[in-house]
Scaffold this active site. Sequence first.
Site, PDB file in Angstrom:
ATOM      1  N   LYS A  86      13.380 -37.355 -19.337  1.00 38.60           N
ATOM      2  CA  LYS A  86      14.224 -37.757 -20.465  1.00 38.60           C
ATOM      3  C   LYS A  86      13.591 -37.378 -21.806  1.00 38.60           C
ATOM      4  O   LYS A  86      14.275 -36.884 -22.705  1.00 38.60           O
ATOM      5  CB  LYS A  86      14.480 -39.265 -20.425  1.00 38.60           C
ATOM      6  N   ARG A 110      17.752 -50.577 -21.630  1.00 41.99           N
ATOM      7  CA  ARG A 110      17.278 -50.704 -20.252  1.00 41.99           C
ATOM      8  C   ARG A 110      18.067 -51.750 -19.464  1.00 41.99           C
ATOM      9  O   ARG A 110      17.952 -51.807 -18.244  1.00 41.99           O
ATOM     10  CB  ARG A 110      15.788 -51.090 -20.236  1.00 41.99           C
ATOM     11  N   ARG A 143       0.802 -34.763 -11.074  1.00 43.98           N
ATOM     12  CA  ARG A 143       0.528 -34.313 -12.437  1.00 43.98           C
ATOM     13  C   ARG A 143      -0.923 -34.534 -12.849  1.00 43.98           C
ATOM     14  O   ARG A 143      -1.545 -35.528 -12.472  1.00 43.98           O
ATOM     15  CB  ARG A 143       1.432 -35.066 -13.436  1.00 43.98           C
ATOM     16  N   ARG A 181      -3.357 -39.576 -15.238  1.00 45.96           N
ATOM     17  CA  ARG A 181      -3.008 -40.929 -15.657  1.00 45.96           C
ATOM     18  C   ARG A 181      -3.165 -41.870 -14.470  1.00 45.96           C
ATOM     19  O   ARG A 181      -2.804 -41.535 -13.343  1.00 45.96           O
ATOM     20  CB  ARG A 181      -1.569 -40.972 -16.162  1.00 45.96           C
ATOM     21  N   ARG A 232       7.760 -48.360  -9.974  1.00 44.88           N
ATOM     22  CA  ARG A 232       8.542 -48.136 -11.197  1.00 44.88           C
ATOM     23  C   ARG A 232       9.991 -47.767 -10.860  1.00 44.88           C
ATOM     24  O   ARG A 232      10.922 -48.158 -11.565  1.00 44.88           O
ATOM     25  CB  ARG A 232       7.885 -47.039 -12.036  1.00 44.88           C
TER      26      ARG A 232
END
Length: 225
Positions: free
Chosen positions: A13, A88, A127, A161, A172
């Site tokens: 996004k 949200r 990642r 991360r 999540r």
Amino acid sequence: MKLVLLGPPGAGKGTQAKRLTEHYGLVQLSTGDMLRAEVASGSALGREAKRIMETGQLVPDSVVIGMIDKRVDQPDSARGFVLDGFPRTVAQAEALDRMLAGKGARLDAVIEMVVDENALVERISGRYACASCGAGYHDKFKQPKHDQICDQCGGKEFTRRKDDNAETVKARLIAYREQTAPILPYYKTKGLLQRVDGMGSLDEVSAAISGVLSRLHPQHIEKIR
């Protein structure tokens, strides 16, 4: 043009919102960035938000909406904005609608970036980035041309991360399904919801979003290009 981008964490996004700002002259509204800016400015809203955060509580919807209200009144928002990561919940969506209605405005479209959750877990958990310049890489999809050497700066140290692991990503996604996904029928009922395939390349997803906007508001799009 007033837009909302929806989709689970890692759907892209933020990247697509940035492209929309560059292509159409919109302002990207990140509630996290606005919150930090308000706190740094020492404004009344910022002081209230800081006080709440220091107690470990979530900033209430009224404060977030207040920040958005203030931000969209600034001159650079005249052409419109794209909200990334907000609303949200249905309560937030309703509050956003009320705030815009008070200005005689409304959202033009809500674009859902549809993704395959299993593929998304793989995309996020692989990642990593150069510790020196921040250039992004992936275990499977984008490795440095030379093993363990950054293509951009030649750095040899890389970081990941802590929340970019399969377990955290799955958690999540569950939170997204439970908390945010219910706003999809809210916007569908209003005739605002549009869906695009979020699993393509960055350019393919950008083209799909542009196609939606051109189809829905061709005259408006022409004016702001």
